[in-house]
Design an enzyme around this catalytic site. Structure first.
Site, mmCIF file in Angstrom:
data_model
loop_
_atom_site.group_PDB
_atom_site.id
_atom_site.type_symbol
_atom_site.label_atom_id
_atom_site.label_comp_id
_atom_site.label_asym_id
_atom_site.label_seq_id
_atom_site.Cartn_x
_atom_site.Cartn_y
_atom_site.Cartn_z
ATOM 1 N N THR A 35 2.471 2.095 -5.368
ATOM 2 C CA THR A 35 1.322 3.002 -5.260
ATOM 3 C C THR A 35 1.530 4.292 -6.036
ATOM 4 O O THR A 35 0.563 4.987 -6.352
ATOM 5 C CB THR A 35 1.052 3.337 -3.787
ATOM 6 O OG1 THR A 35 2.234 3.885 -3.209
ATOM 7 C CG2 THR A 35 0.644 2.100 -3.015
ATOM 8 N N CYS A 36 2.801 4.621 -6.319
ATOM 9 C CA CYS A 36 3.053 5.863 -7.055
ATOM 10 C C CYS A 36 2.472 5.813 -8.453
ATOM 11 O O CYS A 36 2.156 6.849 -9.035
ATOM 12 C CB CYS A 36 4.549 6.143 -7.112
ATOM 13 S SG CYS A 36 5.493 4.818 -7.852
#
Length: 1078
Positions: A1045-1046
């Site tokens: 998700t980063c």
């Protein structure tokens, strides 16, 4: 010339400079000498003439004095001869001729007294023997008037007053005179006109000020004469105008002209001059209760005097009102209109005390000026100017003026003159005097007069002028909106009506609850909802036009000025002072700025109503008058101008920042964003807001520091280090990110999770931070924690009793405000449904208080009960309510009084509205004040709230939680990148785009949450996702999909069929695993 020295010829003088120059010099000298000699001769002639005039005057004076002494001797001889004789008219007329020639006040008063006594005894014979024009009687009256006018404090005035009283008795003149009654009346009127010309009114007023005590108390209801002499003087003072009352007719004749002349002299001398205390406290109130006063003629003549600019002291509205108010009930509508025009003139020309402007700079002489103003004309026996001004201002709020003159008569009068006068009065109070509309009785009464507001709006819409090109009528409002030129009277008329309408109607709307506003019942609303929509659109256009007018493209419109000062004035409402423009130009510009502030207040109120419940078509608020595109240039400029100032508008006008030069177009755009952001599309404002956040973030760290942080190699000074246990996530975050441990929360967060086994979880970077932020937010705002509560609709608001749950509740509100600010600062979205009243309190510029209409977002049932009380037609006291509120929290019941001694004050039909607003104020503001204050302080610690004020409460909710809209698959697909062997035509990718549309909306939200840590799409589309959404090959098909998700990365294994891909993807979405899954 012959010389006895032996030279028979003189040596010529030779000028080395040339003959012409010498000749010129001699000529000039000759002319000067000639003029000098001429002036000397003229001075001699003038002295001779002056001496002759002086000699002639002295001889004439001595001759007259000699003649007067001889005539006085002759008069005294006649008096001695007729001491006991009968009354002889011819002898009396002969003595009158003598007396007329030599009479000198004080010196011959005794002779006049003797003559007057003889005349009064035989008044009938005297009058009957007089001619048609009463010439002899007029001469006697003239002598008496001169004696009255020059009377001192010790002079005998009884006989002169008796002469005037007797010889001006109309009934006596009718009986004694043998001419027709009309001729007698006309002669008497002419006689009065002549007496007034020689100072009759001044003489009576002089006696009032010298012979009547000056230490009088104000009298209003029952006027009593302080002395018998005062009563006599009052009757003599009004005798001329009492006669004028009986001279009727509208035709212009010599008689009517004399009648008007007498009344105008009376008004100038008795009403409009600086009054003595005897005049102000006795005569004026007595005139108001005198039956013979012709009020219509009096008001008409007063208006004509004022309009001809013959006014000496403009603070005499108090005197005029004492005379006119008691008689207005029986006056005609035309008289009422004339009176309002007089009031209008007085109000507009009222003197203003020195330094009355609260924003003016201190002056070293201010105290001296104020003292001079207070003491001006305040000597013994005089009414001070300050008292006259105070009384004039109090007239406008008096019960009689407001309740009768305005509230009742406004329903009867439909003339434009009446409306124009009322508008001019109200505009002066609002614009010049800066009177609070809610606290002024006149303005407040008009605000709740539906008839007046409708008449005012219709008048504003029908206010037209003829076009110089087409000859057709064009509305002045339309000319104002289009920025076309108008003359000064047209500009003043349309501006004053707009100011008054917007100020009064805004107050009117504040008292209208939403139930009445949206009910559509005509009796409860001044205007219908469709009319309100058109009013909102027009006032919006007026505001935008005033912005253009105040910030013109051509400087000649308002002369020389600074753009920053004009922009600051528009944003703060303070008038422009330091300007190179002329006083007239500056005054016009400041009036337009005040017009903008007043109109903006109304249009913002209507927009707030519309945002709570729409009554205007979607998109109708937008305007193309001042275009603001999704441009980064404007956002960058606003960011640079904002800095660390609390007020964006104040810093925009900071002249110290000379490196930034605002263009007119940029200044207009900033004025719109600061004052009327709702006319700009939401997407454009979001783009500007996100650009400013990006600029603010990029200004905190260099690209090198950013790369170090993203690689996980940053030092503790560059980031805020956070290590949290999942079981105690909120508590650890509250400790590590408190203001003491993390004073600057704008720094990047470096988060380390610890699992249930006490081991550090795998993962770092923006994705971990996003999950941490969302989990902290969800835990902190969870109603079970007790810091926030939820309404019946599931909307969050601060728990007013949080202090009973935890001791340091204010610190928790401050912490949650910082965390929400961090969410916004990072451009993240979190699904927190806040109550609208709470968001409105956060976005308020000054006071955080909200009105009763916001109560329905807190407790709809309680709001409905209050509205039931509002509409209750029975006796409210039967309900047994008092001014108290009962709170129950955690088993503890507490009774709070809404007003002092509220438990003993019953709610009745008269005070139920007060009870409703106090109850709503307690629920919305009093209880919430501390929690909302500390929450906003925390929010401001991270995000500039001025930037957030570009949005209303609904838009802020969207900014925080995202828009509840379906995911646009085409937009997502067109903004997707591929890596590690994948491409758009890869079989697995083709299968993926076939499976994704088959998912439900809830599953699609879970997919976004799985990939980006947010379940809602970006506000401006997936093109704004940073970094862009990417699909990477994630190994063989026996593995599950995973995500980073980063970097918004989906690691998708190479599945051979769509069925397997869908099953594996749904399994991952439903497992809700952490970062360890990847």
């Amino acid at each position: 010339m012959y010389s006895f020295e032996g030279k028979f010829r003189t040596t010529p003088n030779v000028s080395l400079g040339g003959a012409r120059r010498q000749n010129t010099f001699d000529k000039e000298k000759l002319l000067r000498n000639t003029q000098k000699e001429r002036r000397k001769r003229e001075d001699v002639r003038q002295r001779l003439r002056g001496a002759q005039v002086i000699q002639a005057s002295v001889r004439s004076f001595l001759s007259r004095q000699h003649l007067k002494r001889r005539l006085r001797t002759e008069f005294d001889s006649n008096v001695a001869q007729n001491a006991s004789g009968e009354f002889n008219v011819e002898n009396m007329k002969s003595n009158l001729r003598l007396l007329m020639f030599f009479h000198c006040p004080k010196l011959d008063d005794e002779r006049l007294i003797w003559f007057g006594k003889k005349l009064i005894k035989e008044k009938t014979k005297w009058i009957s023997s007089d001619d048609k024009n009463l010439s002899a009687t007029l001469k006697v009256l003239q002598l008496s008037c001169k004696s009255i006018g020059s009377a001192g404090s010790e002079s005998n005035i009884t006989i002169p007053l008796r002469i005037v009283e007797t010889l001006t008795d109309l009934e006596l003149l009718k009986k004694a005179h043998h001419y027709k009654e009309d001729d007698v009346r006309s002669s008497v009127l002419k006689m009065w006109n002549d007496l007034i010309d020689i100072g009759y009114f001044k003489g009576i007023l002089n006696l009032l000020s010298t012979r009547v005590p000056f230490d009088l108390e104000p009298q209003f209801d029952h006027v009593r004469a302080p002395t018998p002499l005062a009563e006599t003087l009052l009757s003599l003072l009004v005798r001329p105008i009492t006669l004028a009352t009986n001279i009727g007719g509208s035709k212009v004749t010599s008689t009517s002209l004399m009648r008007d002349s007498i009344m105008k002299s009376f008004v100038r001398e008795v009403v409009l001059g600086h009054p003595s205390t005897q005049l102000y406290y006795f005569v004026h109130p007595a005139l108001g209760r005198m039956h013979g006063l012709p009020v219509e003629l009096f008001v008409k003549c007063t208006r004509e005097i004022l309009e001809s600019c013959q006014l000496g002291l403009p603070a005499m509205l108090g005197s005029l009102s004492r005379i006119v108010h008691p008689r207005l009930e029986s006056a005609s509508l035309s008289c009422f209109s004339e009176y309002l025009r007089c009031v209008r003139y007085f109000v507009v020309h009222l003197p203003t005390p020195p330094n009355s402007d609260p924003d003016s700079d201190d002056d070293s002489d201010s105290e001296t000026e104020e003292m001079e103003y207070q003491l001006s004309h305040s000597e013994e026996g005089r009414v001070s100017t300050s008292e006259l001004v105070r009384d004039s201002e109090s007239v406008l709020s008096s019960e009689l003026f407001v309740d009768f003159v305005v509230d009742r008569r406004i329903y009867e009068s439909h003339t434009n003159e009446t409306l124009d006068s009322i508008c001019a009065i109200c505009d002066h109070l609002i614009t010049v005097k800066k009177v609070n509309v809610q606290k002024n009785k006149l303005l407040r009464t008009l605000a709740f007069s539906a008839t007046f507001l409708r008449q005012l709006w219709n008048s504003l819409m029908t206010l037209c002028t003829k076009s110089g090109i087409t000859g057709k009528s064009v509305p002045l409002v339309q000319l104002l909106i289009e920025g076309r030129s108008m003359n000064s009277s047209e500009t003043s008329s349309v501006r004053s009506k707009l100011v008054v309408f917007c100020a009064l109607f805004n107050l009117n709307l504040l008292a209208v609850p939403d139930t009445d506003f949206y009910s559509g019942v005509a009796s409860r609303m001044t205007f219908s909802l469709p009319n309100l929509a058109s009013i909102a659109a027009l006032i919006r256009d007026v505001c935008l036009s005033v912005i253009k007018t105040t910030l013109p493209e051509t400087r000649s419109h308002f002369g020389k000025y600074d753009i920053r000062s004009a922009l600051k004035a528009l944003s703060t409402g303070h008038p422009v002072k330091s300007d190179d423009s002329s006083k007239e130009e500056l005054d016009i510009r400041n009036k337009f700025i005040h017009l903008f502030r007043t109109c903006r207040r109304l249009v913002k109120h209507l927009h707030t109503r519309d945002s709570r419940r729409a009554f205007i078509a979607k998109g109708s608020w937008l305007s193309n008058s001042i275009v603001i595109a999704q441009s980064n240039d404007l956002a960058n400029r606003w960011y640079r101008r904002s800095g660390n100032e609390n007020s964006v508008a104040a810093h925009l006008a900071n002249s110290s920042d000379e490196d930034i030069v605002l263009s007119v177009n940029e200044a207009r755009q900033l004025a719109v964003l600061i004052n009327m952001p709702f006319v700009v599309p939401f997407d454009a404002r979001v783009s500007i807001f996100t650009t400013m956040l990006q600029k603010e973030r990029s200004g905190r760290e260099s690209s090198r520091q950013r790369a170090i942080v993203e690689a996980g190699l940053a030092s503790s000074t560059m980031t805020n280090e956070v290590k949290v246990r999942r079981e105690f996530l909120y508590e650890d975050a509250f400790n590590d990110l408190s203001q003491e441990n993390a004073p600057n929360l704008r720094k990047r967060l470096r988060v380390q999770f610890v699992n249930a086994m006490g081991l550090d979880e795998v993962g770092y970077g923006a994705g971990v931070t996003r999950e941490f932020m969302q989990q902290v937010i969800k835990a902190g705002f969870n109603p079970t924690r007790g810091i926030f509560k939820s309404t019946a609709q599931g909307r969050l608001y601060p728990n007013p009793h949080a202090a009973l749950v935890m001791q340091d509740a204010d610190r928790h509100f401050f912490f949650l405000g910082r965390m929400l600010g961090k969410i916004i600062d990072e451009g993240m979205q979190v699904e927190l449904p806040f109550a609208s009243f709470f968001l409105c309190k956060i976005l308020q510029r000054k006071s955080a208080d909200v009105d009763i209409n916001h109560l329905q977002s807190l407790d709809p049932d309680f709001y409905k009960n209050l509205m039931y009380l509002h509409d209750y037609e029975g006796d409210v006291s039967d309900l047994g309510l008092n001014f108290t509120v009962v709170d129950e929290a955690l088993g503890v019941t507490r009774v709070t009084e809404l007003v002092q001694n509220g438990k003993n004050i019953s709610v009745t039909n008269r005070n139920k509205d007060m009870y409703m607003h106090l109850m709503a104020n307690y629920k919305l503001n009093v209880q919430m004040r501390s929690p909302c204050y500390h929450f906003r302080q925390g929010l401001e610690d991270v995000v500039n709230v001025d930037w957030l004020q570009m949005f209303d409460h609904e838009e802020i909710q969207t900014l925080i939680a995202g828009a509840e809209v379906p995911i646009d698959m085409a937009d997502l697909k067109s903004n997707t990148m591929y890596s590690a062997g994948y491409a758009a035509d890869h079989p697995t990718i083709v299968a993926f785009w076939e499976v994704l549309p088959q998912l439900s909306n809830e599953q699609l939200s879970q997919f976004l949450l799985f990939v980006t840590s947010c379940s809602r799409p970006p506000l401006l589309g997936f093109k704004e996702l940073d970094p862009p959404f990417c699909i990477q090959r994630g190994g063989d098909e026996d593995r599950l999909p995973s995500a980073s998700t980063c970097v918004n990365l989906l690691k998708l294994p190479e599945y051979t069929d769509a069925e397997t891909l869908k099953a594996k993807l749904l399994y991952c979405l439903q497992s809700q695993s952490g970062f360890e899954l990847s």
